[in-house]
Design an enzyme around this catalytic site. Structure first.
Site, PDB file in Angstrom:
ATOM      1  CE  LYS A   1       7.272  -1.236  11.414  1.00  0.00           C
ATOM      2  NZ  LYS A   1       6.875  -2.454  10.669  1.00  0.00           N
TER       3      LYS A   1
ATOM      4  CD  GLU B   1       3.220  -3.442   9.749  1.00  0.00           C
ATOM      5  OE1 GLU B   1       2.712  -3.646   8.641  1.00  0.00           O
ATOM      6  OE2 GLU B   1       4.453  -3.474   9.963  1.00  0.00           O
TER       7      GLU B   1
ATOM      8  CD1 TRP C   1       0.485  -0.700   3.204  1.00  0.00           C
ATOM      9  CD2 TRP C   1      -0.447   1.310   3.426  1.00  0.00           C
ATOM     10  NE1 TRP C   1       0.874  -0.204   4.432  1.00  0.00           N
ATOM     11  CE2 TRP C   1       0.314   1.033   4.597  1.00  0.00           C
ATOM     12  CE3 TRP C   1      -1.126   2.524   3.353  1.00  0.00           C
ATOM     13  CZ2 TRP C   1       0.419   1.929   5.662  1.00  0.00           C
ATOM     14  CZ3 TRP C   1      -1.025   3.415   4.427  1.00  0.00           C
ATOM     15  CH2 TRP C   1      -0.264   3.107   5.557  1.00  0.00           C
TER      16      TRP C   1
END
Length: 763
Positions: free
Chosen positions: A596, A484, A355
């Site tokens: 993250k 994530e 993406w």
């Protein structure tokens, strides 16, 4: 203090001195390519030290069988990966019967450099052999931007002593991928041929049956030194040994021409013939003349996309490094190709499409290239819509779920929390369509291609949501957001918000089609079998989508339960813990509050016109101090929002982190390849961040500032058939319309019409 690997220079990347212990980092940093193919900055000579040999051809991949300990229904059967292809740069040198191994000879002087202005990789080595004889190697090579199948090497060996010499240019198909799941060899040999002045090697991938033929020819500055030659043909290897001698002060100069043709472009049975005939077409040209043609194409690229910075050579080198690698990776002339996270610089992430392309790369190509280049990125996804529908059906869901990782539209990623839970990537596909149309004004794309994708993705969201009757809201359960470091969570704000936006935009486009493109509206309603009941359901979901927030703090909650975590700031961590992903267990990371990359802030960046500065400030002030920026995609979004909020020092700090992420090896992973897709974020950090670029009320809007360390900076924008230059200094902004009709625009929220040039003083 980060380590400086290359000399600071506005146009060059130079390794000054021999550094075998970090050779793999330099192989990544100095990589070259041309959109069709590329390779790491490996040595032509033998080198038994640390190296990741890598030559890659766009679109050539292998379905490496999935390897997991516990198979789950829905897992893809394979992980597609770009293949390390035939090593065609090899030139073996023997002196007085001894092999020249650069890891073993005595290096006296060494310099390896890539010129970002023209894509030329060069090196100069002075070394002593084991017998104490001194030689100099000067080599140059490039991948042609004017003829994508062509690469050339100029190789000169100079002796300070008399010696017998053997030079063996070769093609080697005995290669493998370092990241192979089962240590398989992915290629089989089809044919090989070697003569005194030309050789070829044709290989075919197992399973996918891609045929790649490499043809190579050789020319010498003079042949007086050659006393003998031998042709070598063995399994997946062809070469010609040239034997002779050099006297003191003499040189031998080899030019190696390479053509790489594939069955993606030619009939399978014609690939070998095409490689040779295409190569023969260039045999009459010199290295210099072929290089000049490629250099001219590079000049054309830089004329459109260069960002010039004065007063900060580190920042200047950083931005050009990023732009250079983006242009090497994707040229947009082939809608079958996309942008792998490592480009042609390494194997990690399999060279597949993520993406990242839609979220980060599309804006760069919109702003620096003809709109057809960006449209090809959209068509790549449109052409894979059937596969996306199939991917959703494998999970028992309606509509289309675009894969997290793909080569041909099929999902080929097998981490549960990524493959099945990181569904927010679907919204990035829709947002790219919206972004393209908003930027170019090309509404016709919605009628021809875009709406079909929007509608099928909306169907996915409508089936994936969960209705909670107790709260009378729709939720998205069991997801992973952009962060994530939190898996299998409920109601990730970004995912829920973008799903809601996705449904809203699909209905908005449907209304536009009904009023402006009635024939296409009727065709698409019939083709997709869209009913009033379905549209009503979408509206209900929009109105009842649950978006977690803490009203007392004035922030959107990253997900349900985020505030249940112990709230610690990154600045409170001992540096020994960072990066977390290399020092903490996954369990510890999941239980922490650390982030993250941009998550809530990713949504505020995308939907910038739907939230005021106060909302953005409260969320930035809360989330950025908890963000470890251990994704290459993280610093750019934070830098852009910091710029908008007036946090100029923070914006600049994060810009340098994204601009020099690989140059200074921030995340300690440059050796396995560069972070290509995040490089577009560096461009956005300047244009969208410092330049304050937005589209407001269908007008180009700029709200620029200049970092304290700079004296000025200039960038260009290709916007709706116009090219304009924006130059920012401490006393104001200079605008010039280079090409196209006059343009109405906003500067610092004030309206202007740009017809030639103007200077607007700072407030």
């Amino acid at each position: 203090m980060m380590k400086q690997y290359v000399l600071e220079h506005e146009w060059e990347l130079t390794e000054d001195g021999f550094h075998p212990e970090t050779n793999e980092i330099y192989e990544s940093l100095l990589s070259i390519g041309n959109g069709h193919m590329g390779g790491r900055a490996n040595f032509e000579e033998d080198f038994s030290g640390n190296t990741l040999q890598g030559t890659y051809v766009g679109g050539i991949y292998y379905p490496d069988k999935t390897r997991v300990g516990w198979w789950k229904n829905g897992y893809p059967e394979y992980f597609a990966k770009v293949l390390n292809a035939t090593n065609f740069i090899g030139i073996r040198i023997e002196i007085d019967g001894d092999l020249v191994d650069l890891a073993k000879v005595n290096i006296i002087d060494f310099k390896r450099s890539t010129n970002m202005k023209n894509g030329l990789l060069s090196k100069k080595i002075i070394f002593d052999t084991s017998k104490g004889k001194r030689f100099t190697i000067h080599s140059e090579r490039f991948f042609s931007l004017s003829d994508p199948e062509l690469a050339c090497i100029s190789y000169k060996l100079t002796s300070e002593n008399s010696a017998s010499i053997k030079i063996t240019p070769y093609l080697d198909g005995n290669i493998k991928n370092q990241d192979a799941n089962y240590d398989e060899l992915f290629w089989e040999s089809i044919s090989s041929e070697a003569t005194k002045y030309q050789s070829s090697l044709t290989m075919k991938t197992l399973k996918t049956d891609f045929v790649v033929s490499v043809a190579s020819s050789y020319s010498w500055s003079s042949e007086f030194w050659i006393s003998d030659f031998n042709v070598i043909e063995k399994n997946k290897f062809t070469a010609t040994e040239f034997c002779g001698s050099l006297n003191k002060g003499e040189s031998v100069h080899l030019t190696k021409y390479i053509n790489v043709s594939t069955s993606r472009d030619y009939d399978t049975n014609d690939v070998t013939k095409k490689a040779s005939s295409n190569l023969n077409f260039h045999n009459k040209d010199s290295f210099e003349s072929l290089f000049l043609k490629s250099e001219a194409k590079w000049k054309s690229h830089w004329d459109h996309c260069d960002i010039k910075i004065e007063g900060d050579s580190s920042a200047q080198q950083g931005i050009r490094f990023n732009i250079f690698h983006l242009n090497q990776t994707y040229t947009g002339i082939d809608s079958r190709l996309n942008i792998g996270p490592k480009g042609f610089t390494g194997e990690k992430y399999g060279g597949s499409t993520y993406w990242d392309t839609e979220a980060y790369c599309l804006p760069f190509y919109l702003g620096t290239s003809d709109e057809s280049i960006s449209k090809n990125l959209l068509l790549y996804r449109y052409n894979q819509l059937d596969k996306a529908i199939e991917n959703a059906s494998k999970l028992g869901l309606a509509g289309a779920l675009y894969p997290m990782v793909t080569m041909n539209g099929e999902e080929c990623h097998n981490e549960w929390e990524i493959t099945f839970e990181e569904i927010h990537r679907n919204a990035a596909i829709s947002y790219a369509i919206f972004n393209y149309v908003r930027y170019t004004g090309d509404e016709s794309y919605l009628a021809s291609n875009g709406f079909e994708v929007l509608a099928q993705i909306s169907r996915f969201w409508a089936d994936r949501v969960n209705y909670n009757p107790y709260k009378d809201v729709y939720m998205l359960l069991g997801v992973t957001g952009p962060n994530e470091y939190d898996n299998n969570i409920n109601n990730n704000w970004y995912t829920n918000r973008m799903a809601k936006w996705n449904l809203e935009y699909t209905l908005e486009v449907l209304s536009l089609l009904e009023h402006k493109y009635p024939k296409d509206h009727s065709r698409l309603m019939s083709k997709l079998n869209i009913t009033d009941k379905e549209l009503k359901t979408w509206n209900v979901i929009i109105n009842k989508m649950y978006l977690p927030e803490d009203k007392d703090m004035g922030i959107f909650l990253q997900q349900d339960g985020y505030l249940d975590k112990e709230q610690i700031l990154v600045e409170d961590l001992d540096a020994k813990h960072l990066p977390l992903n290399q020092n903490w267990s996954w369990d510890r990371i999941l239980r922490s509050c650390f982030i993250k990359q941009a998550d809530v802030l990713q949504g505020l960046f995308f939907l910038y016109d739907q939230y005021d500065l106060d909302v953005k400030k409260k969320n930035f002030d809360f989330y950025e101090p908890r963000t470890v920026h251990e994704s290459s995609l993280s610093p750019c979004v934070h830098s852009i929002i910091a710029s908008e909020l007036g946090y100029e020092d923070k914006a600049y700090e994060l810009y340098l982190r994204t601009a020099r992420l690989d140059l200074d090896n921030y995340n300690n992973d440059t050796e396995d390849g560069l972070h290509i897709t995040s490089m577009a974020g560096t461009w956005m950090s300047v244009v969208y961040g410092f330049g304050g670029f937005k589209i407001i009320d269908d007008k180009l809007s700029l709200n620029p500032f200049i970092p304290k360390a700079w004296t000025n900076y200039t960038f260009k924008l290709n916007f709706r058939s116009r090219i304009l230059s924006v130059g920012v200094k401490h006393d104001g902004v200079h605008l010039e319309l280079i090409n196209g009709l006059p343009l109405d625009l906003l500067i610092n929220s004030k309206s202007y019409t740009l017809s030639s040039s103007m200077f607007i003083k700072s407030n």
